[in-house]
Structures are given as C-alpha cells and as structure tokens.
Design an enzyme around this catalytic site. Sequence first.
Site, PDB file in Angstrom:
ATOM      1  N   GLU A  99      39.035  56.286 -42.295  1.00 10.22           N
ATOM      2  CA  GLU A  99      37.964  57.235 -41.989  1.00 10.22           C
ATOM      3  C   GLU A  99      36.719  56.926 -42.802  1.00 10.22           C
ATOM      4  O   GLU A  99      36.793  56.305 -43.857  1.00 10.22           O
ATOM      5  CB  GLU A  99      38.416  58.653 -42.341  1.00 10.22           C
ATOM      6  CG  GLU A  99      39.641  59.145 -41.605  1.00 10.22           C
ATOM      7  CD  GLU A  99      39.346  59.553 -40.182  1.00 10.22           C
ATOM      8  OE1 GLU A  99      38.173  59.491 -39.755  1.00 10.22           O
ATOM      9  OE2 GLU A  99      40.286  59.935 -39.474  1.00 10.22           O
ATOM     10  N   VAL A 146      33.554  58.500 -23.819  1.00 10.77           N
ATOM     11  CA  VAL A 146      34.772  59.268 -24.045  1.00 10.77           C
ATOM     12  C   VAL A 146      34.632  59.927 -25.400  1.00 10.77           C
ATOM     13  O   VAL A 146      34.430  59.236 -26.403  1.00 10.77           O
ATOM     14  CB  VAL A 146      36.036  58.376 -24.022  1.00 10.77           C
ATOM     15  CG1 VAL A 146      37.285  59.202 -24.288  1.00 10.77           C
ATOM     16  CG2 VAL A 146      36.144  57.650 -22.686  1.00 10.77           C
ATOM     17  N   SER A 156      36.306  63.123 -27.869  1.00  9.49           N
ATOM     18  CA  SER A 156      37.294  64.203 -27.998  1.00  9.49           C
ATOM     19  C   SER A 156      36.810  65.240 -29.000  1.00  9.49           C
ATOM     20  O   SER A 156      37.184  66.398 -28.930  1.00  9.49           O
ATOM     21  CB  SER A 156      38.641  63.642 -28.448  1.00  9.49           C
ATOM     22  OG  SER A 156      38.465  62.899 -29.638  1.00  9.49           O
ATOM     23  N   ASN A 157      35.985  64.806 -29.930  1.00 10.51           N
ATOM     24  CA  ASN A 157      35.475  65.733 -30.945  1.00 10.51           C
ATOM     25  C   ASN A 157      33.971  65.878 -30.755  1.00 10.51           C
ATOM     26  O   ASN A 157      33.181  65.191 -31.394  1.00 10.51           O
ATOM     27  CB  ASN A 157      35.820  65.216 -32.339  1.00 10.51           C
ATOM     28  CG  ASN A 157      35.206  66.062 -33.437  1.00 10.51           C
ATOM     29  OD1 ASN A 157      34.967  67.256 -33.268  1.00 10.51           O
ATOM     30  ND2 ASN A 157      34.945  65.436 -34.568  1.00 10.51           N
ATOM     31  N   ARG A 201      25.294  61.708 -32.471  1.00 12.24           N
ATOM     32  CA  ARG A 201      25.657  61.165 -31.157  1.00 12.24           C
ATOM     33  C   ARG A 201      25.517  62.204 -30.047  1.00 12.24           C
ATOM     34  O   ARG A 201      25.193  61.868 -28.908  1.00 12.24           O
ATOM     35  CB  ARG A 201      27.068  60.593 -31.189  1.00 12.24           C
ATOM     36  CG  ARG A 201      28.163  61.600 -31.469  1.00 12.24           C
ATOM     37  CD  ARG A 201      29.505  60.896 -31.567  1.00 12.24           C
ATOM     38  NE  ARG A 201      30.589  61.849 -31.793  1.00 12.24           N
ATOM     39  CZ  ARG A 201      31.844  61.479 -32.012  1.00 12.24           C
ATOM     40  NH1 ARG A 201      32.175  60.199 -32.025  1.00 12.24           N
ATOM     41  NH2 ARG A 201      32.774  62.385 -32.199  1.00 12.24           N
ATOM     42  N   TYR A 238      29.045  51.380 -22.046  1.00 13.42           N
ATOM     43  CA  TYR A 238      29.903  52.352 -22.700  1.00 13.42           C
ATOM     44  C   TYR A 238      29.211  52.815 -23.981  1.00 13.42           C
ATOM     45  O   TYR A 238      28.711  51.988 -24.757  1.00 13.42           O
ATOM     46  CB  TYR A 238      31.279  51.759 -23.033  1.00 13.42           C
ATOM     47  CG  TYR A 238      32.165  52.784 -23.688  1.00 13.42           C
ATOM     48  CD1 TYR A 238      32.786  53.755 -22.919  1.00 13.42           C
ATOM     49  CD2 TYR A 238      32.324  52.819 -25.069  1.00 13.42           C
ATOM     50  CE1 TYR A 238      33.559  54.751 -23.510  1.00 13.42           C
ATOM     51  CE2 TYR A 238      33.088  53.810 -25.672  1.00 13.42           C
ATOM     52  CZ  TYR A 238      33.705  54.772 -24.883  1.00 13.42           C
ATOM     53  OH  TYR A 238      34.448  55.761 -25.467  1.00 13.42           O
ATOM     54  N   ASN A 253      31.252  58.779 -35.054  1.00 14.62           N
ATOM     55  CA  ASN A 253      31.169  60.201 -35.426  1.00 14.62           C
ATOM     56  C   ASN A 253      30.281  60.424 -36.644  1.00 14.62           C
ATOM     57  O   ASN A 253      29.790  61.519 -36.889  1.00 14.62           O
ATOM     58  CB  ASN A 253      32.562  60.805 -35.650  1.00 14.62           C
ATOM     59  CG  ASN A 253      33.317  60.186 -36.818  1.00 14.62           C
ATOM     60  OD1 ASN A 253      32.726  59.678 -37.764  1.00 14.62           O
ATOM     61  ND2 ASN A 253      34.634  60.216 -36.765  1.00 14.62           N
ATOM     62  N   TYR A 279      31.182  51.014 -40.791  1.00 11.55           N
ATOM     63  CA  TYR A 279      32.029  51.938 -40.029  1.00 11.55           C
ATOM     64  C   TYR A 279      31.799  51.718 -38.530  1.00 11.55           C
ATOM     65  O   TYR A 279      30.980  52.362 -37.880  1.00 11.55           O
ATOM     66  CB  TYR A 279      31.746  53.389 -40.430  1.00 11.55           C
ATOM     67  CG  TYR A 279      32.720  54.381 -39.819  1.00 11.55           C
ATOM     68  CD1 TYR A 279      34.085  54.278 -40.055  1.00 11.55           C
ATOM     69  CD2 TYR A 279      32.275  55.406 -39.001  1.00 11.55           C
ATOM     70  CE1 TYR A 279      34.980  55.177 -39.487  1.00 11.55           C
ATOM     71  CE2 TYR A 279      33.158  56.315 -38.433  1.00 11.55           C
ATOM     72  CZ  TYR A 279      34.506  56.195 -38.682  1.00 11.55           C
ATOM     73  OH  TYR A 279      35.389  57.083 -38.108  1.00 11.55           O
ATOM     74  N   LYS A 288      35.842  52.411 -30.883  1.00  6.97           N
ATOM     75  CA  LYS A 288      34.902  52.737 -29.809  1.00  6.97           C
ATOM     76  C   LYS A 288      34.138  51.494 -29.358  1.00  6.97           C
ATOM     77  O   LYS A 288      33.723  51.388 -28.211  1.00  6.97           O
ATOM     78  CB  LYS A 288      33.925  53.817 -30.281  1.00  6.97           C
ATOM     79  CG  LYS A 288      34.619  55.116 -30.603  1.00  6.97           C
ATOM     80  CD  LYS A 288      33.722  56.058 -31.384  1.00  6.97           C
ATOM     81  CE  LYS A 288      34.467  57.304 -31.798  1.00  6.97           C
ATOM     82  NZ  LYS A 288      35.521  57.039 -32.803  1.00  6.97           N
TER      83      LYS A 288
END
Length: 358
Positions: A129, A189, A191-192, A199, A238, A243, A249, A253
Amino acid sequence: MVEHWCHRWTILAAVLVCLTLFGSLLVQRPSLLNTFQRPESGLPKVLVNSTTTTVLVWYWAFGYSEHLHGNVCQDRFGIPDCILSDDRSLFPQANFVIFHNRELVSGQQKLPLHLPRPQQQGWVWFSKESPANNGNLRPFAGQFNYTMSYRHDADFFTPYGWLRRREGGTGMTVDDFIPKNKSSLACWVVSNYQAHHERAKVYNKLKEVIKVNVYGGAVGPRLDGEQLLPTISRCHFYLSFENSIFQDYITEKLWKNAFLGGAVPVVLGPSRQNYEAMIPKDSFIHVDDFSSVEELGTFLKILAEDRERYASYFKWKLNYTVETYSHWLVEPYCEICTKRTTLQTPKVYWNLQNWEWK
Ligand SMILES: *[C@@H]1O[C@H](CO)[C@@H](O)[C@H](O)[C@H]1NC(C)=O
Ligand SMILES: *[C@@H]1O[C@H](CO)[C@@H](O)[C@H](O)[C@H]1NC(C)=O
Ligand SMILES: *[C@@H]1O[C@H](CO)[C@@H](O)[C@H](O)[C@H]1NC(C)=O
Ligand SMILES: *[C@@H]1O[C@H](CO)[C@@H](O)[C@H](O)[C@H]1NC(C)=O
C-alpha cells in the site's frame, strides 16, 4: 476502518480490490529508476555459499493462507537453499521474519517482542500500500531491519509489475497486440470511489467531455474476475487512476488492467518521469500531459479515430512482455533468499514512519 472494505477471508482477487483505498496527497519527486527491468533480475539466483536461508512468514496477509508443501522456493521458482515456512516454532533459527503491515496497524497481529530475538535475524516490514493507507508506523520505530514494498528504494523491491525484453524476432506485428473488438472509448473500474480523491475529480470532469464506461460496483456494475480483462479489451483507453499519488506507486491498474487488458492506459499517479523509468514513454497517456481535463478528453476522441496513431501506443509490445508475480505472497518471500548476500547488515529502521513519508 480500512477493514470495512477488506474482508480477511476473501480470495486474492478481492485482495487486489482492497488495494484501492483512500488518500490524495500529491508528491512528485525525480525518479531514481533508470531501467525497465527489476534490478534484481541481474543478480545471481544462487547464493555464493550454499548455506540455507530460512524465511518465516509470521502470519499471512489478509488472512490468506498458502500451503507450503515441499521445497516451495526451489520447486516453484527455482530458488535453492531457501526454506519458506509459516511454522512459528522455526523462529529461533529463522534468518528473516516477515510481518505484513495491515494486520499490525489494525492490532490483529503483534510483533513477537516476548521472544528472545536472535541478533542476526532480520525482521521484514511488508506492505504494497501507499503511505496514505499504511496507518501510523511510529509504534514500530527501531523494530524492523528491512522493508519490502513497491518502492524502488525498499530493501526488497516488489513492484506490481515489470517488463521483460522479448528474445529475438517473434514474427508478430503491432496489430497482433490490439484487440479487434474495440467498442467503447474509455473504461474505468473502481471499487473504492471517494469524491475527494483526485481521480474522482478528474473522472467527473472527463465524463462531461467523453463517454466513460465505469464498472466495479461503486459507480457502475460489478465485474467478476473472468469478466475484467475481456471487458477492458473492448475499450480504447483504460483509466489507470491510482487511489493516492506517491513516487513509484504504480499498481495493477496499469500492469494488469490496462496492459494485459489490451487498452491504452491513461494514468493518474506519480510524475510522467516516474512512469518512464518503468515503462516506455509511448506506452501510456498521462493526465498531466494536458493543461485541462477537457483537452485530455478531446485528445482521446481524436486518437481513437486515428488508427495508425492509436497503434503507435502498442509498438513497445513488440519488444517487451509484461510480467507480474505468479503469486504475490510467495514469490517475493522466496526472493529474499536470493538477495541475502546483498543486504546491509546490521540495519535498523529507527524511524519507519519517516522513511515511509520521505
Ligand atoms: C561456505 O561456508 C563454509 C562454512 O562457513 C566454509 O567452510 C566454506 O569454505 C564456504 N564455501 C565457499 C565456496 O565459500
Ligand atoms: C475482444 O477481443 C479480445 C481479444 O482480442 C478477447 O479477449 C475478448 O474476449 C473479446 N471480447 C468480446 C466481447 O468478444
Ligand atoms: C525494439 O528494439 C529494437 C532493438 O533495440 C529497436 O531497434 C526497435 O526500435 C525497438 N522497437 C520499438 C517499437 O521500440
Ligand atoms: C535488527 O534490528 C534489531 C532491533 O533494532 C537489532 O538489534 C539487530 O541487530 C538488527 N539485526 C540485523 C541483522 O540488522
């Protein structure tokens, strides 16, 4: 709080989804990387002196557990003289002990401070992370000897992906790399979804200019694991939007979703220079390349219509293949053995929190 999204018992696919968390600090620093290859690829895979290295997994990340039958590192990755185990009784003889950060900061797991710690033993702090999602590391000052992370300056560099140069002629042409059934302009895509994320702000402006197909449950329909890459393959572009924004980092993705899905990545993350240290400059579009999101949207529309120019974003695939760990919780652990002789020793992270945020 992070546990709300991350259920410990979910399978690997869900773990990857959990890597999408919050934070939006802007940090841009010059790149230290100068090669597309992982640095360890040049190191010998065999220890000079074949003394066995024991790597102990104190607990598995996210409650995931892998059965370590036989000589795992040798059998699966060709790494000799390397014992990988999650049997805590090996603690006194372990050369390295791995602690995954999430469970430590949440209090689900603790460091074995009650046990006599061998002087030569290296404790490894592991996280994939960004600092925005690693919690407070101050309590661990002076405990860890080594770091394992996506960061290039970690003792054990474990990126989300890397490129391997293709050997010789493959007889392939650029067209072989472009999926034939492109029907959407841009896909994302997520999810959070958090409105304060950089973003989300870019997406909300971009969708005013072009159509963006969104999936992932938060904004659009859910996609299961098998649908992910075929769905992305139908998109020209795409949105590989991280995040949070930190040096190095650059996550799945980019490596998996965009590159393996066969779409051109539009990246939001560290600087273009940082990406170019990992991937060719003509393999992606950076949000920062444009003075406004409107300009970005207009560019994408024009590029999708220009067959030849669009194809130029796939040319690098003639020379490189995209690689990822075959198992992100086992292969990097085995690689500790191959790096043992290159480590600084003794070494102590007296201020892990500062290292993390520097
Ligand atoms: C390996 O280590 C052993 C014991 O420390 C030593 O006796 C031996 O000479 C070493 N072998 C090599 C090839 O360095
Ligand atoms: C589109 O093409 C790609 C490969 O070219 C394939 O993997 C994918 O399944 C196709 N999708 C559909 C809906 O046909
Ligand atoms: C692939 O590599 C060769 C040899 O280095 C180089 O001449 C060629 O330009 C490269 N092609 C692309 C599309 O990058
Ligand atoms: C690891 O860290 C501990 C605690 O600070 C220290 O006592 C020990 O010497 C270090 N070991 C190595 C191999 O660096």
